[in-house]
Design a protein around this motif. Structure first.
Motif, PDB file in Angstrom:
ATOM      1  N   UNK A 103       0.652  -1.168   0.133  1.00 36.95           N
ATOM      2  CA  UNK A 103      -0.068   0.169  -0.012  1.00 36.95           C
ATOM      3  C   UNK A 103       0.831   1.169   0.008  1.00 36.95           C
ATOM      4  N   UNK A 104       0.544   2.333  -0.666  1.00 42.16           N
ATOM      5  CA  UNK A 104       1.237   3.485  -0.818  1.00 42.16           C
ATOM      6  C   UNK A 104       1.262   4.273   0.693  1.00 42.16           C
ATOM      7  N   UNK A 105       0.093   4.044   1.293  1.00 43.38           N
ATOM      8  CA  UNK A 105       0.228   4.686   2.617  1.00 43.38           C
ATOM      9  C   UNK A 105       0.891   3.860   3.652  1.00 43.38           C
ATOM     10  N   UNK A 106       2.084   4.041   3.994  1.00 45.71           N
ATOM     11  CA  UNK A 106       3.067   3.228   4.661  1.00 45.71           C
ATOM     12  C   UNK A 106       2.750   3.069   5.963  1.00 45.71           C
ATOM     13  N   UNK A 164     -11.762   2.288  10.428  1.00 46.00           N
ATOM     14  CA  UNK A 164     -12.552   2.794   9.151  1.00 46.00           C
ATOM     15  C   UNK A 164     -11.837   2.165   7.988  1.00 46.00           C
ATOM     16  N   UNK A 165     -12.913   1.490   7.053  1.00 44.27           N
ATOM     17  CA  UNK A 165     -12.450   0.792   5.783  1.00 44.27           C
ATOM     18  C   UNK A 165     -11.522   1.678   4.868  1.00 44.27           C
ATOM     19  N   UNK A 166     -10.735   1.135   4.442  1.00 46.89           N
ATOM     20  CA  UNK A 166      -9.929   1.577   3.242  1.00 46.89           C
ATOM     21  C   UNK A 166     -10.116   0.781   2.032  1.00 46.89           C
ATOM     22  N   UNK A 167      -9.882   1.456   0.871  1.00 47.51           N
ATOM     23  CA  UNK A 167      -9.962   0.683  -0.474  1.00 47.51           C
ATOM     24  C   UNK A 167      -8.471   0.164  -0.695  1.00 47.51           C
ATOM     25  N   UNK A 168      -8.237  -1.005  -1.052  1.00 47.19           N
ATOM     26  CA  UNK A 168      -7.142  -1.630  -1.569  1.00 47.19           C
ATOM     27  C   UNK A 168      -6.574  -0.751  -2.739  1.00 47.19           C
ATOM     28  N   UNK A 169      -5.393  -0.158  -2.540  1.00 46.13           N
ATOM     29  CA  UNK A 169      -4.656   0.597  -3.354  1.00 46.13           C
ATOM     30  C   UNK A 169      -3.651  -0.139  -4.434  1.00 46.13           C
ATOM     31  N   UNK A 198     -17.615  -6.663   3.424  1.00 45.68           N
ATOM     32  CA  UNK A 198     -16.506  -5.688   3.534  1.00 45.68           C
ATOM     33  C   UNK A 198     -15.129  -6.479   3.512  1.00 45.68           C
ATOM     34  N   UNK A 199     -14.052  -6.072   3.108  1.00 51.25           N
ATOM     35  CA  UNK A 199     -12.804  -6.242   3.114  1.00 51.25           C
ATOM     36  C   UNK A 199     -12.016  -6.071   4.545  1.00 51.25           C
ATOM     37  N   UNK A 200     -12.500  -7.055   5.435  1.00 51.53           N
ATOM     38  CA  UNK A 200     -12.219  -6.819   6.859  1.00 51.53           C
ATOM     39  C   UNK A 200     -11.039  -6.606   7.225  1.00 51.53           C
TER      40      UNK A 200
END
Length: 345
Positions: free
Chosen positions: A132-135, A191-196, A181-183
């Motif tokens: 993920x780009x958010x380290x 909070x849910x994030x999208x897979x980037x 959801x992608x748990x």
């Protein structure tokens, strides 16, 4: 597309009948014209086992060890998304089957049940992650996997962008249904994030990940031998020769075609595993003879889950075990390590 009816897909037909056609195509489909999807299986069908005789092999021993985990056979469950779309038992049900079979489940980052619940089954787990780009978020995911008891990280490196999956595009399948959801994509606040997908993914990201965890790291999506050499240089602990089940680059090399060159490049320094196209015990024997330490299976597990829940998955795994044992006997081997590349033509 013609799809296999092998023993590892014994649950295939009822499983597909039970599935929503949109979800069935999500699991079954590949990228583009699905050439790579088909080739993964065709490449196994075009290889032949050359048996050895009079070797006094006796009873077979299928056990193997990976990163300190003892397995009853060299067959693992590959990471696949959204198990609850196949059966209400979801990833927890698949994990129960893995635990009963004595093997490892690689849990997808896109699982529909949280890693903590899946780990509570007692199954041996590895965790698959898309870098993920958010380290900060990446570190959170890795820390969470380690805290739940995952014993390795499987880093998918063949997805800088998402593959063009024509079946999903035709159906307009983009989002999970309500209540799903992608748990494992929840941040520290829940909070849910999208897979980037990250087009800028590079070896520097792997270096940072390596520095952030003591867990073994395997790279999934290696096909080129030079990438295998670089992985060793960057401190990676294992490789999975994979083309994402034909779901990313259509026209990519079949995994069993890529395996021998990757094995030579690694030169026994780290384990090399394989996924893609494994449907029979004979396929497992071919991969092991060509240098794989173990294989992973994905779609057969989903069809088993859809048809019979955890019991259906267990049937798939036990069928593969029985076929592997039988094929080893006929190939003249007692253990997977007894096989050699000259036994494949």
């Amino acid at each position: 597309m013609t799809e296999p009816d092998g023993a590892a897909n014994r649950a295939d037909l009822p499983g597909r009948v039970a599935l929503n056609p949109v979800h069935r195509d999500f699991f079954a489909g590949g990228a583009g014209e699905e050439r790579t999807l088909r080739r993964n299986e065709e490449a196994f069908a075009q290889r032949w086992i050359v048996p050895r005789v009079l070797r006094g092999a006796g009873a077979r021993d299928l056990r193997t060890t990976l990163f300190g985990t003892d397995l009853t056979m060299p067959v693992l469950i590959a990471p696949t998304a959204f198990h609850r779309l196949a059966h209400p038992a979801g990833e927890v049900g698949t994990a129960r089957a893995a635990a009963a079979a004595g093997t490892i489940m690689v849990l997808s980052m896109a699982a529909t049940q949280p890693v903590e619940d899946v780990a509570a089954t007692g199954a041996h787990l590895w965790m698959q992650v898309y870098p993920q780009p958010d380290e900060d978020f990446q570190r959170h995911v890795v820390k969470r996997a380690g805290a739940a008891g995952c014993r390795a990280l499987v880093v998918t490196v063949d997805s800088p962008v998402l593959g063009r999956r024509e079946r999903d595009r035709r159906h307009g399948f983009r989002d999970l249904p309500a209540g799903f959801a992608c748990e494992n994509m929840r941040d520290a606040d829940g909070r849910l994030r999208d897979i980037a997908m990250d087009p800028a993914l590079s070896w520097e990201h792997i270096d940072r990940l390596r520095a952030s965890t003591g867990l073994p790291i395997l790279l999934k999506g290696i096909l080129h031998p030079q990438d295998a050499r670089l992985a060793v240089e960057h401190g990676v602990d294992g490789l999975i020769v994979s083309n994402h089940g034909g779901r990313q680059l259509d026209g990519a090399l079949a995994t069993v075609d890529a395996l021998p060159a990757v094995v030579r490049a690694v030169d026994n320094r780290i384990p090399v595993l394989l996924d893609g196209g494994v449907r029979r015990g004979a396929d497992v024997v071919v991969a092991l003879a060509l240098g794989a330490t173990a294989v992973l299976v994905g779609r057969p597990v989903i069809w088993g889950l859809a048809a019979g829940g955890p019991g259906g998955v267990r049937d798939v795994l036990e069928t593969l075990r029985d076929e592997l044992d039988h094929t080893l006997a006929l190939a003249g081997a007692r253990r997977p390590a007894d096989l050699s590349a000259d036994q494949v033509a």
